[in-house]
Design an enzyme around this catalytic site. Structure first.
Site, short mmCIF file in Angstrom:
data_model
loop_
_atom_site.label_atom_id
_atom_site.label_comp_id
_atom_site.label_asym_id
_atom_site.label_seq_id
_atom_site.Cartn_x
_atom_site.Cartn_y
_atom_site.Cartn_z
N GLU A 146 1.09 -1.75 -0.24
CA GLU A 146 -0.15 -0.87 0.14
C GLU A 146 1.08 1.42 0.07
OE1 GLU A 146 -3.88 0.13 1.93
OE2 GLU A 146 -3.74 -1.44 2.46
N CYS A 172 -10.06 0.65 6.59
CA CYS A 172 -9.57 -0.37 7.13
C CYS A 172 -8.43 -0.04 7.93
CB CYS A 172 -8.55 -1.46 5.40
SG CYS A 172 -7.85 -2.66 6.44
N1 CDV Z 1 -5.78 -3.28 3.90
C1 CDV Z 1 -5.46 -3.17 5.64
O1 CDV Z 1 -5.13 -1.45 5.28
N2 CDV Z 1 -5.22 -4.15 5.71
C2 CDV Z 1 -4.69 -3.85 7.03
C3 CDV Z 1 -3.40 -5.23 7.46
C4 CDV Z 1 -2.99 -5.07 6.49
C5 CDV Z 1 -2.78 -5.05 8.75
C6 CDV Z 1 -5.58 -3.93 8.49
O2 CDV Z 1 -5.08 -3.04 9.07
O3 CDV Z 1 -6.48 -4.17 8.15
#
Ligand code: CDV
Length: 313
Positions: A146, A172
């Site tokens: 990312e 997320c």
């Molecule tokens: N897409 C994300 O931000 N995923 C993160 C993972 C990689 C730890 C999350 O915090 O779920």
């Protein structure tokens, strides 16, 4: 009169790398129709909901990378979602990879939008906490690129007067950071919407793999309670391009209690009647920020312990 908002959380199962936008949008439309039939005013889709989560592998070719991004929103591929929203009189939250040009520079963001029941965009948020790294880790079973593919969001955390309440968004990894909730909590947020793509395995911390589902709910239930807000969180779940991802899409009340949760790892909608007035008793009592927060003392603690603003490496 109570402010009841019926919200659907629309979890997606895996999206194949070869699956085109038209097919993904047909799945999103089916979920929207299901949510509408269950009386929803608003349906919440996951992070980067229009493609497979390409951060999990290296895309070296720029044209190929661009193909995972939306160059305009709306665009012809997603137009049916906006039309269905108008027809069904239902709003939606959608996560997608955004490609834009700012001051002549190509910029890429991990973005989400809130769309009203009239099919008009109400607000946009760009992910601030980007996990992972910019250079590939050849030894890892899958990548987390990312930081290579996205710029840090530059829109802050606004909240919008919408759907009869005060609505904010995060994406997320933001959900693991208390600041994300608090910045919106300080603006009186009543409904936080988010999507996630969370692998069950963390190659950098495999000892925590068994705790992934627990941590997912822990952070959001705490964020909801400590800020007196509803939280609605939609997963992209299941085995996608060799990466297993958690499900557990959910709706959390300002009490911190889970009131709805998906039980599969596929396309699924769960709905809850969210009383936005429930937020008020938390905001006016136990988490009355104006009366009980003691910011001046927080600064003193940092000074006395000699801890700088950043403790990690
Ligand atoms: N897409 C994300 O931000 N995923 C993160 C993972 C990689 C730890 C999350 O915090 O779920």
């Amino acid at each position: 009169m109570p402010r009841i908002l019926t919200v659907g959380v629309a979890q997606l199962g895996p999206i194949a790398r070869t699956e085109n936008r038209q097919h993904v949008v047909s799945r999103l439309l089916a979920l929207m129709e299901g949510a509408a039939h269950m009386g929803s005013d608003l349906v919440v889709y996951p992070e980067a909901a229009l493609t497979a989560f390409f951060g999990h592998w290296l895309v070296a070719d720029e044209d190929e990378l661009d193909s995972y991004f939306e160059h305009a929103m709306p665009n012809p591929a997603v137009q049916p979602l906006f039309e269905a929203a108008r027809r069904l009189h239902i709003g939606f939250h959608l996560g997608y990879a955004e490609l834009t040009v700012e001051n002549g520079d190509k910029r890429r963001f991990n973005t989400s939008i809130l769309v009203g029941r009239d099919g008009a965009i109400v607000g946009k948020y760009r992910k601030i906490h980007l996990p992972g790294y910019a250079e590939p880790h050849p030894e890892a079973p899958f990548q987390n690129l990312e930081k290579r593919y996205f710029d840090v969001g530059n829109l802050g955390w606004p909240v919008w007067e919408a759907f009869g309440g005060r609505v904010g968004m995060m994406v997320c990894n933001d959900r693991r950071w208390p600041e994300a909730y608090r910045v919106m909590g300080l603006q009186g947020v009543e409904l936080i919407l988010l999507g996630y793509n969370t692998p069950t395995h963390d190659p950098s911390m495999p000892q925590t793999d068994g705790l992934g589902n627990f941590h997912n709910h822990l952070v959001m239930q705490a964020g909801a309670y400590q800020n007196g807000t509803w939280v609605v969180a939609a997963a992209k779940a299941g085995l996608e391009e060799g990466v297993e991802m958690i499900g557990q899409s959910c709706i959390i009340a300002p009490s911190g209690e889970l009131v709805a949760q998906c039980s599969t790892l596929g396309d699924e909608v769960q709905v809850a009647r969210c009383d936005l007035d429930l937020c008020t008793s938390y905001k006016e009592n136990i988490f009355n920020f104006a009366r009980h927060r003691r910011c001046e003392h927080y600064g003193l603690i940092v000074e006395r312990t000699g801890a700088g603003p950043v403790l990690g490496r």
